[in-house]
Design a protein around this motif. Structure first.
Motif, PDB file in Angstrom:
ATOM      1  N   LYS A  46      14.665 -28.472  16.158  1.00  0.00           N
ATOM      2  CA  LYS A  46      15.731 -27.485  16.412  1.00  0.00           C
ATOM      3  C   LYS A  46      16.311 -26.975  15.091  1.00  0.00           C
ATOM      4  O   LYS A  46      16.479 -25.775  14.895  1.00  0.00           O
ATOM      5  CB  LYS A  46      16.827 -28.141  17.253  1.00  0.00           C
ATOM      6  N   MET A  52      14.274 -24.117  24.699  1.00  0.00           N
ATOM      7  CA  MET A  52      14.819 -23.402  23.530  1.00  0.00           C
ATOM      8  C   MET A  52      14.442 -21.919  23.555  1.00  0.00           C
ATOM      9  O   MET A  52      14.851 -21.159  22.685  1.00  0.00           O
ATOM     10  CB  MET A  52      14.262 -24.011  22.231  1.00  0.00           C
ATOM     11  N   TYR A  85      11.085 -29.136  25.988  1.00  0.00           N
ATOM     12  CA  TYR A  85      12.210 -28.819  25.108  1.00  0.00           C
ATOM     13  C   TYR A  85      11.980 -27.477  24.419  1.00  0.00           C
ATOM     14  O   TYR A  85      12.889 -26.653  24.313  1.00  0.00           O
ATOM     15  CB  TYR A  85      12.392 -29.935  24.078  1.00  0.00           C
ATOM     16  N   THR A 124      15.405 -22.884  12.940  1.00  0.00           N
ATOM     17  CA  THR A 124      16.444 -21.869  12.699  1.00  0.00           C
ATOM     18  C   THR A 124      16.360 -21.309  11.275  1.00  0.00           C
ATOM     19  O   THR A 124      17.045 -20.343  10.950  1.00  0.00           O
ATOM     20  CB  THR A 124      17.867 -22.457  12.887  1.00  0.00           C
ATOM     21  N   THR A 180      13.174 -33.842  18.437  1.00  0.00           N
ATOM     22  CA  THR A 180      13.615 -32.516  18.911  1.00  0.00           C
ATOM     23  C   THR A 180      14.770 -31.997  18.032  1.00  0.00           C
ATOM     24  O   THR A 180      14.850 -30.800  17.756  1.00  0.00           O
ATOM     25  CB  THR A 180      14.043 -32.533  20.401  1.00  0.00           C
TER      26      THR A 180
END
Ligand code: AP5
Length: 211
Positions: free
Chosen positions: A69, A99, A95, A73, A65
């Protein structure tokens, strides 16, 4: 469009991901590829992941995760992306929701265990650029060299028969549950894996509504 490519090990997720991202011009994010790169570079994540991957186990949710993440981005993800091999557990799926990520479609590639064992015994990867080949279904011109960059072709460490058996077991016990999860949400599309890569691609494109 945010796409999840789902399926057992060797179902053709990476192969189809490469074709779709060429067609839609969006990046493909493979947690497996990120982890293999980390192993190659002996990073702390790589050293941790290796122990799990060599046995055919899943790497802990917290590790994958964090990878996702960080990757999501990046600016190239703004117009959509393909997730290849993520999520693989219910907590990983949750998850994504936490988000605030909306998945538009989950393409589930269906291939029998017998076919997977056969395919993975034939798979070779380029040591340098990572391009995948099948000695049987999509062979390179020279069986020891990459068509794209001339790098050496090698079998993946986790494609040894005993590790493949363990990966399949892990898939059935921990990952397959996500099929029902996404079916209930209403975004699952099932694709029957075909003998020829191009035939699977036709079904994938049809499911995505592209030609
Ligand atoms: P990962 O690298 O994602 O491996 P995998 O899911 O086991 O899938 P593969 O990459 O082996 O296969 P694929 O479905 O991409 O098939 P491919 O296109 O290459 O993960 C590796 C490990 O990392 C995991 O075991 C786990 O430990 C860890 N990991 C990764 N993500 C994780 C997560 N989210 N959570 C926890 N741990 C995680 O095709 C296979 C072969 O078949 C190729 O040779 C190809 O040419 C051939 N082929 C493809 N399509 C066809 C076709 N239609 N007909 C004939 N041959 C075909």
């Amino acid at each position: 469009m945010n796409i999840v490519l789902f399926g057992p090990p060797g179902a053709g997720k990476g192969t189809q991901a490469e074709i779709i991202c060429g067609r839609l011009n969006i990046p493909s994010i493979s947690t497996g590829a990120v982890l293999r790169e980390a192993i190659k570079n002996s990073t702390p994540t790589g050293l941790l992941a290796k122990g799990y991957m060599d046995k055919g186990d899943l790497v802990p949710d917290s590790v994958v995760t964090a990878i996702i993440k960080e990757r999501l981005t990046k600016p190239d993800c703004a117009g959509g992306y393909i997730l290849d091999g993520f999520p693989r557990t219910l907590p990983q799926a949750k998850y994504l929701e936490e988000m605030g990520i909306t998945i538009d479609v989950v393409l589930s590639l269906e291939v029998s265990d017998e076919e997977i064992i056969e395919r993975l015994s034939q798979r070779r990867l380029c040591e340098d650029c990572g391009a995948p080949y099948s000695l049987k279904y999509g062979p390179p011109k020279d069986t020891s060299r990459c068509d794209k960059c001339g790098g050496r072709l090698v079998a993946r460490q986790d494609d040894m028969p005993e590790v493949v058996a363990s990966r399949l077991k892990t898939y059935h016990s921990q990952t397959e549950v996500l099929i029902d999860y996404y079916r209930e949400i209403g975004i699952l599309k099932t694709i029957k894996g075909q003998k020829e890569i191009k035939d699977t691609t036709s079904l994938v494109f049809k499911a995505l509504g592209i030609t």
